[in-house]
Design a protein around this motif. Structure first.
Motif, PDB file in Angstrom:
ATOM      1  N   ASP A  11      -3.372  -7.372  -6.381  1.00  0.00           N
ATOM      2  CA  ASP A  11      -4.334  -6.283  -6.608  1.00  0.00           C
ATOM      3  C   ASP A  11      -3.762  -4.917  -6.247  1.00  0.00           C
ATOM      4  O   ASP A  11      -4.222  -3.906  -6.751  1.00  0.00           O
ATOM      5  N   SER A  12      -2.746  -4.883  -5.404  1.00  0.00           N
ATOM      6  CA  SER A  12      -2.158  -3.601  -5.013  1.00  0.00           C
ATOM      7  C   SER A  12      -1.100  -3.143  -6.017  1.00  0.00           C
ATOM      8  O   SER A  12      -0.108  -3.841  -6.243  1.00  0.00           O
ATOM      9  N   PRO A  13      -1.314  -1.958  -6.639  1.00  0.00           N
ATOM     10  CA  PRO A  13      -0.305  -1.465  -7.596  1.00  0.00           C
ATOM     11  C   PRO A  13       1.058  -1.260  -6.942  1.00  0.00           C
ATOM     12  O   PRO A  13       2.091  -1.486  -7.562  1.00  0.00           O
ATOM     13  N   THR A  14       1.044  -0.856  -5.671  1.00  0.00           N
ATOM     14  CA  THR A  14       2.313  -0.638  -4.957  1.00  0.00           C
ATOM     15  C   THR A  14       3.102  -1.940  -4.878  1.00  0.00           C
ATOM     16  O   THR A  14       4.297  -1.984  -5.157  1.00  0.00           O
ATOM     17  N   MET A  15       2.401  -3.010  -4.495  1.00  0.00           N
ATOM     18  CA  MET A  15       3.081  -4.298  -4.369  1.00  0.00           C
ATOM     19  C   MET A  15       3.512  -4.842  -5.729  1.00  0.00           C
ATOM     20  O   MET A  15       4.582  -5.421  -5.856  1.00  0.00           O
ATOM     21  N   ARG A  16       2.642  -4.645  -6.732  1.00  0.00           N
ATOM     22  CA  ARG A  16       3.013  -5.116  -8.078  1.00  0.00           C
ATOM     23  C   ARG A  16       4.295  -4.431  -8.530  1.00  0.00           C
ATOM     24  O   ARG A  16       5.206  -5.072  -9.048  1.00  0.00           O
ATOM     25  N   GLN A  17       4.362  -3.137  -8.283  1.00  0.00           N
ATOM     26  CA  GLN A  17       5.556  -2.390  -8.712  1.00  0.00           C
ATOM     27  C   GLN A  17       6.790  -2.847  -7.927  1.00  0.00           C
ATOM     28  O   GLN A  17       7.863  -3.021  -8.494  1.00  0.00           O
ATOM     29  N   LEU A  18       6.590  -3.056  -6.646  1.00  0.00           N
ATOM     30  CA  LEU A  18       7.718  -3.472  -5.808  1.00  0.00           C
ATOM     31  C   LEU A  18       8.247  -4.847  -6.231  1.00  0.00           C
ATOM     32  O   LEU A  18       9.458  -5.044  -6.357  1.00  0.00           O
TER      33      LEU A  18
ATOM     34  N   VAL B 101       9.512   2.925  -4.731  1.00  0.00           N
ATOM     35  CA  VAL B 101       8.150   2.512  -5.066  1.00  0.00           C
ATOM     36  C   VAL B 101       7.139   3.333  -4.259  1.00  0.00           C
ATOM     37  O   VAL B 101       6.137   3.811  -4.808  1.00  0.00           O
ATOM     38  N   ALA B 102       7.427   3.500  -2.977  1.00  0.00           N
ATOM     39  CA  ALA B 102       6.515   4.269  -2.125  1.00  0.00           C
ATOM     40  C   ALA B 102       6.359   5.690  -2.655  1.00  0.00           C
ATOM     41  O   ALA B 102       5.245   6.196  -2.816  1.00  0.00           O
ATOM     42  N   SER B 103       7.489   6.321  -2.949  1.00  0.00           N
ATOM     43  CA  SER B 103       7.482   7.693  -3.435  1.00  0.00           C
ATOM     44  C   SER B 103       6.760   7.790  -4.777  1.00  0.00           C
ATOM     45  O   SER B 103       5.926   8.665  -4.998  1.00  0.00           O
ATOM     46  N   TYR B 104       7.094   6.856  -5.674  1.00  0.00           N
ATOM     47  CA  TYR B 104       6.508   6.833  -7.019  1.00  0.00           C
ATOM     48  C   TYR B 104       4.990   6.699  -6.925  1.00  0.00           C
ATOM     49  O   TYR B 104       4.245   7.424  -7.584  1.00  0.00           O
ATOM     50  N   GLN B 105       4.527   5.769  -6.102  1.00  0.00           N
ATOM     51  CA  GLN B 105       3.101   5.512  -5.992  1.00  0.00           C
ATOM     52  C   GLN B 105       2.360   6.708  -5.380  1.00  0.00           C
ATOM     53  O   GLN B 105       1.264   7.042  -5.805  1.00  0.00           O
ATOM     54  N   LEU B 106       2.977   7.316  -4.361  1.00  0.00           N
ATOM     55  CA  LEU B 106       2.321   8.443  -3.688  1.00  0.00           C
ATOM     56  C   LEU B 106       2.030   9.596  -4.641  1.00  0.00           C
ATOM     57  O   LEU B 106       1.046  10.305  -4.494  1.00  0.00           O
ATOM     58  N   SER B 108       1.609   9.275  -7.911  1.00  0.00           N
ATOM     59  CA  SER B 108       1.115   8.762  -9.199  1.00  0.00           C
ATOM     60  C   SER B 108      -0.326   9.193  -9.478  1.00  0.00           C
ATOM     61  O   SER B 108      -0.848   8.938 -10.543  1.00  0.00           O
ATOM     62  N   THR B 109      -0.970   9.801  -8.491  1.00  0.00           N
ATOM     63  CA  THR B 109      -2.370  10.189  -8.700  1.00  0.00           C
ATOM     64  C   THR B 109      -2.703  11.476  -7.943  1.00  0.00           C
ATOM     65  O   THR B 109      -1.994  11.835  -6.983  1.00  0.00           O
ATOM     66  N   LEU B 110      -3.801  12.117  -8.389  1.00  0.00           N
ATOM     67  CA  LEU B 110      -4.276  13.311  -7.673  1.00  0.00           C
ATOM     68  C   LEU B 110      -5.644  13.043  -7.052  1.00  0.00           C
ATOM     69  O   LEU B 110      -6.300  13.944  -6.565  1.00  0.00           O
ATOM     70  N   ASP B 111      -6.031  11.763  -7.108  1.00  0.00           N
ATOM     71  CA  ASP B 111      -7.313  11.389  -6.528  1.00  0.00           C
ATOM     72  C   ASP B 111      -7.112  11.132  -5.027  1.00  0.00           C
ATOM     73  O   ASP B 111      -6.307  10.288  -4.624  1.00  0.00           O
ATOM     74  N   PHE B 112      -7.863  11.887  -4.213  1.00  0.00           N
ATOM     75  CA  PHE B 112      -7.689  11.833  -2.767  1.00  0.00           C
ATOM     76  C   PHE B 112      -7.837  10.407  -2.217  1.00  0.00           C
ATOM     77  O   PHE B 112      -6.996   9.926  -1.451  1.00  0.00           O
ATOM     78  N   LYS B 113      -8.901   9.708  -2.654  1.00  0.00           N
ATOM     79  CA  LYS B 113      -9.146   8.346  -2.154  1.00  0.00           C
ATOM     80  C   LYS B 113      -8.004   7.405  -2.533  1.00  0.00           C
ATOM     81  O   LYS B 113      -7.588   6.553  -1.753  1.00  0.00           O
ATOM     82  N   GLU B 114      -7.535   7.573  -3.763  1.00  0.00           N
ATOM     83  CA  GLU B 114      -6.432   6.712  -4.226  1.00  0.00           C
ATOM     84  C   GLU B 114      -5.165   6.968  -3.414  1.00  0.00           C
ATOM     85  O   GLU B 114      -4.439   6.036  -3.064  1.00  0.00           O
ATOM     86  N   VAL B 115      -4.901   8.258  -3.132  1.00  0.00           N
ATOM     87  CA  VAL B 115      -3.705   8.599  -2.347  1.00  0.00           C
ATOM     88  C   VAL B 115      -3.785   7.927  -0.958  1.00  0.00           C
ATOM     89  O   VAL B 115      -2.816   7.312  -0.498  1.00  0.00           O
ATOM     90  N   ILE B 116      -4.958   8.031  -0.340  1.00  0.00           N
ATOM     91  CA  ILE B 116      -5.126   7.417   0.984  1.00  0.00           C
ATOM     92  C   ILE B 116      -4.941   5.902   0.891  1.00  0.00           C
ATOM     93  O   ILE B 116      -4.284   5.276   1.731  1.00  0.00           O
ATOM     94  N   GLN B 117      -5.481   5.312  -0.184  1.00  0.00           N
ATOM     95  CA  GLN B 117      -5.340   3.866  -0.412  1.00  0.00           C
ATOM     96  C   GLN B 117      -3.857   3.485  -0.541  1.00  0.00           C
ATOM     97  O   GLN B 117      -3.402   2.484   0.014  1.00  0.00           O
ATOM     98  N   ILE B 118      -3.117   4.330  -1.263  1.00  0.00           N
ATOM     99  CA  ILE B 118      -1.681   4.052  -1.455  1.00  0.00           C
ATOM    100  C   ILE B 118      -0.932   4.161  -0.124  1.00  0.00           C
ATOM    101  O   ILE B 118      -0.070   3.331   0.179  1.00  0.00           O
ATOM    102  N   VAL B 119      -1.279   5.184   0.670  1.00  0.00           N
ATOM    103  CA  VAL B 119      -0.626   5.317   1.987  1.00  0.00           C
ATOM    104  C   VAL B 119      -0.905   4.067   2.816  1.00  0.00           C
ATOM    105  O   VAL B 119       0.000   3.501   3.456  1.00  0.00           O
ATOM    106  N   SER B 245      -2.088  17.835  -1.885  1.00  0.00           N
ATOM    107  CA  SER B 245      -2.294  18.163  -3.311  1.00  0.00           C
ATOM    108  C   SER B 245      -3.607  17.578  -3.800  1.00  0.00           C
ATOM    109  O   SER B 245      -4.365  18.241  -4.517  1.00  0.00           O
ATOM    110  N   SER B 246      -3.851  16.330  -3.441  1.00  0.00           N
ATOM    111  CA  SER B 246      -5.068  15.679  -3.934  1.00  0.00           C
ATOM    112  C   SER B 246      -6.311  16.343  -3.341  1.00  0.00           C
ATOM    113  O   SER B 246      -7.334  16.451  -4.010  1.00  0.00           O
ATOM    114  N   LYS B 247      -6.209  16.793  -2.084  1.00  0.00           N
ATOM    115  CA  LYS B 247      -7.339  17.488  -1.468  1.00  0.00           C
ATOM    116  C   LYS B 247      -7.613  18.795  -2.209  1.00  0.00           C
ATOM    117  O   LYS B 247      -8.753  19.124  -2.526  1.00  0.00           O
ATOM    118  N   LEU B 248      -6.533  19.541  -2.463  1.00  0.00           N
ATOM    119  CA  LEU B 248      -6.665  20.808  -3.195  1.00  0.00           C
ATOM    120  C   LEU B 248      -7.248  20.570  -4.577  1.00  0.00           C
ATOM    121  O   LEU B 248      -8.102  21.325  -5.044  1.00  0.00           O
TER     122      LEU B 248
END
Lengths: 125, 270
Positions: A11-18, B101-106, B108-119, B245-248
């Motif tokens: 379910d995690s896009p990060t993990m899927r990509q990794l 992957v970490a950098s790419y995912q971070l 990949s979106t400008l939605d604040f909630k999504e960014v926090i989820q990715i972190v 960025s997402s907050k702004l």
């Protein structure tokens, strides 16, 4: 073995990509992604013949253990090797997964080399 | 000459012949002996030459063997070096993949909630943390407050974590911008909210906007690895930028909606 088709259920896009990133090490590998167990079953009934399933345990809608159980009950899919990927490190979770029919178990955080080795052993590359 | 004289003459000749024959036989015997001696000497000479040649050859082969043995050891050592290097590169590839992957995912979106989820996903899946909190700094009140967390069950209070800038370990990290890591075996995790395993400031250049605080690692992970520190560095910069960025973006979206509503109102009124 080349041209293998992998189904990554996570379910995690990060993990899927990794995971997908790691699987690209296999020559001509095709990586099919699913976000949960239900999505995985849809992909399994699709046109691509899946050679190996990598699935997370904790997922919404349908978790990895249920998916393993359903795949093993399906006459056409039951022989597909399955690797369970989870954040759980406990022995009991590993045993539950393996008892349901998973072939191997990998704990997060995933080491790409360990993942490749496990897959290679299962598919005898 | 009478018959008797003839017989004596014959006997005399015969005796001389006999003596001569005997002398010849003796001479022949001597020659045979000499010949045999010479043959033995010759054979002995030939064998020692062969032995010398073979000895030289053995020596040469022994030297060659020693050289080959040394070269074999050298090659074996080189192979070990290559194998170790291969493992290192393999690990490095793995680490780079994680960072990519970490950098790419971070971003990949400008939605604040999504960014926090990715972190959160990065901290759980790549660092391997079980209990952690993401705190953001309120610049008006100088207070750091948790906006997302994991592991309330293993670290009670982690979800409501808050502290003031400059206070305790967390406040000091936020104020100085210097990361904090516990320099000992982290197995079992931290037992107190004010003593984390790691506190990483989220920085845009020198401006700290928040913290990632880790209290407990997953069961199968007993310490931070080299790539974890790389991930922390990446998170410190990229997560901060992505969050900011997402907050702004969220704020500008809200403002845009307000202005649009206002304009709609004006248009409708006129």
């Amino acid at each position: 073995m080349e041209n293998a088709n992998f189904l990554v259920v996570e379910d995690s896009p990060t993990m899927r990509q990794l995971i997908s990133f790691s699987l690209k090490r296999f020559k001509n590998a095709k990586i099919i992604e699913a976000v949960d167990g239900v999505d995985a079953l849809k992909k399994l009934s699709g046109p691509d013949k899946i050679d190996l399933i990598l699935t997370d345990i904790n997922m919404p809608v349908m978790d990895g253990l249920k998916l393993v159980s359903l795949v093993r009950q399906n006459a056409q899919l039951k022989n597909i090797p399955i690797i369970i990927i989870t954040t759980e490190g406990a022995e009991e979770d590993r045993e539950r997964g393996l008892a349901l029919g998973a072939n191997a178990y990998i704990s997060k955080p995933i080491q790409s080399s360990h993942l490749i080795k496990t897959i290679s052993e299962l598919l005898a590359f | 000459m009478s018959e008797e004289q003839k017989a004596e003459k014959f006997l005399e000749l015969f005796s001389r012949g006999k003596e001569f024959t005997e002398e010849l036989l003796r001479e022949n015997q001597k020659l045979r002996f000499r010949l045999a001696s010479l043959e033995t000497e010759q054979a002995a000479g030939a064998t020692s030459e062969e032995v010398m040649r073979l000895r030289a050859e053995i020596q040469q082969l022994t030297d060659e063997n020693r050289r080959m043995g040394m070269r074999f050891k050298e090659v074996e050592e080189e192979n070990k070096d290559f194998a170790n290097r291969y493992i290192e590169i393999e690990e490095q590839n793995n680490n780079l993949a994680n960072l990519y992957v970490a950098s790419y995912q971070l971003h990949s979106t400008l939605d604040f909630k999504e960014v926090i989820q990715i972190v959160q996903e990065i901290v759980i899946n790549l660092v391997g943390a079980e209990a952690f909190s993401i705190l953001l700094l309120d610049e008006k009140t100088n207070e750091l407050k948790s906006i997302a967390s994991e592991g309330e069950d293993v670290m009670p209070g982690v979800a409501q974590l808050s502290t003031r800038l400059g206070e305790g370990i967390l406040g000091t990290v936020a104020k100085t911008g210097e990361s904090y890591y516990i320099n000992q075996d982290v197995e079992g995790g931290s037992l107190a909210l004010d003593k984390p395993l790691a506190a990483v400031p989220l920085k845009i250049k020198e401006h700290v906007i928040g913290l990632i605080v880790i209290y407990k690692l997953l069961q199968q992970k007993d310490s931070f690895s080299a790539v974890d520190y790389e991930l922390f560095s990446l998170l410190a910069a990229h997560a901060a930028t992505a969050i900011f960025s997402s907050k702004l973006y969220s704020q500008s979206e809200r403002k845009l909606n307000t202005i649009q509503s206002f304009l709609d109102l004006l248009t409708t009124s006129s």
